[in-house]
Write an enzyme that holds these catalytic residues in place. Sequence first.
Site, PDB file in Angstrom:
ATOM      1  CD  GLU A  21     -22.493 -77.359   5.677  1.00  5.49           C
ATOM      2  OE1 GLU A  21     -23.193 -76.440   5.196  1.00  5.49           O
ATOM      3  OE2 GLU A  21     -21.285 -77.501   5.407  1.00  5.49           O
ATOM      4  CG  HIS A 166     -21.317 -76.401   0.186  1.00  5.68           C
ATOM      5  ND1 HIS A 166     -20.572 -75.411   0.791  1.00  5.68           N
ATOM      6  CD2 HIS A 166     -21.207 -76.204  -1.149  1.00  5.68           C
ATOM      7  CE1 HIS A 166     -20.051 -74.635  -0.145  1.00  5.68           C
ATOM      8  NE2 HIS A 166     -20.409 -75.089  -1.320  1.00  5.68           N
TER       9      HIS A 166
END
Length: 276
Positions: A21, A166
Site C-alpha cells: 500500500e 485495500h
Amino acid sequence: MVACSTSETAAETEIVFFDLETTVPKRAGERFWVLEFGAIVVCPRKLVELENYCTLIRPRDLSVVSVRSGRSDGITRPAVATAPVFEDVADRIFEILDGRVWAGHNIQRFDCARIREVFADIGRPAPKPVRIIDSLVVLNKKFGRRAGDMKMATLASYFGLGQQKHRSLADVRMNLEVLKSCATVLFLESSLPDVLVRNCHSSPTMTTRSRSNGRLSNEGETSRKSPPNSVVGQRVAPYTTGRLGRMTETVKNVLFKASGKQPLQNILKHSHLILK
C-alpha cells in the site's frame, strides 16, 4: 508453521504473495511512498499458507501521508506516525522475499519497482525472485474476456469473495483465492463445455463498474495500482449462484483441499492448454 512437504521445504519451492500500500502522487514527478507491506508464504503443492508478515511503514516525510484517508484502507498519517521506518523492517522483508517465487496482482509493473526503490533508498541490494507470477498477466490472458476491468475488487466480486479491503495482508489472501477460483472455472470449462455454455447464456449479467456522480469509484486505486482500462465496461456473469456456482465450489474444494498435487501455475497452464 505448516510444512510444505517432507522432502521439499526450501525457499525456492515456495511462493510468496505480497502487496504494497502506497501514497498516491498528487502531481507529475512525485514518487510513491510505501506505507504497508504484507505477504503470505504458500506451499505450491498444497496451496496452504505457511507463514505471513505484515507491517505499516513510516515514510521519512510524514507530510506525504494524508491526515484522513481518501480510500477505504484506513492508512492515515496518525496510523503510520508510530510505525517503523523501512530500515527497521528491511531485513525481515528481504528474508521473506529473496529467492522465492513472487506472486501478486500487477506486481511486475508496480510492486516490484517499489521494492527496488525502497532498498535503493537505504543503499542495500534488493531481494530477487526466482520467478514472478503476476496474476494480472495470467488472468488477462485466460480470463480477461469476462472479468471486466481486471481490478482485484472486480475479480473478488465476480467470484463472490467479498469486498477488497485495500490492506496488504487481506489483499494477498484474496489474490490467492481469486487464482484458485479462476483455475477451477478453467478446469470446469475444459471438462464440461456444454454445461458451461448453457449456464453462461442463461445467467444474469452484472456490470463491473460502479458510478458515483458520474465518476468511477476507488479513484485513488486507479492512479496507483490499477491495470490499463482496455476492458473497462465489459459485463460479466458471476459463477457464484446456481448449479454451476455450487459445482465450481465443490470442484475447487476437491482440487485444492483434497489432492493438492500440482503447483498453482501448473494447474493454470494445463487448463489453458486444454482450452486451445
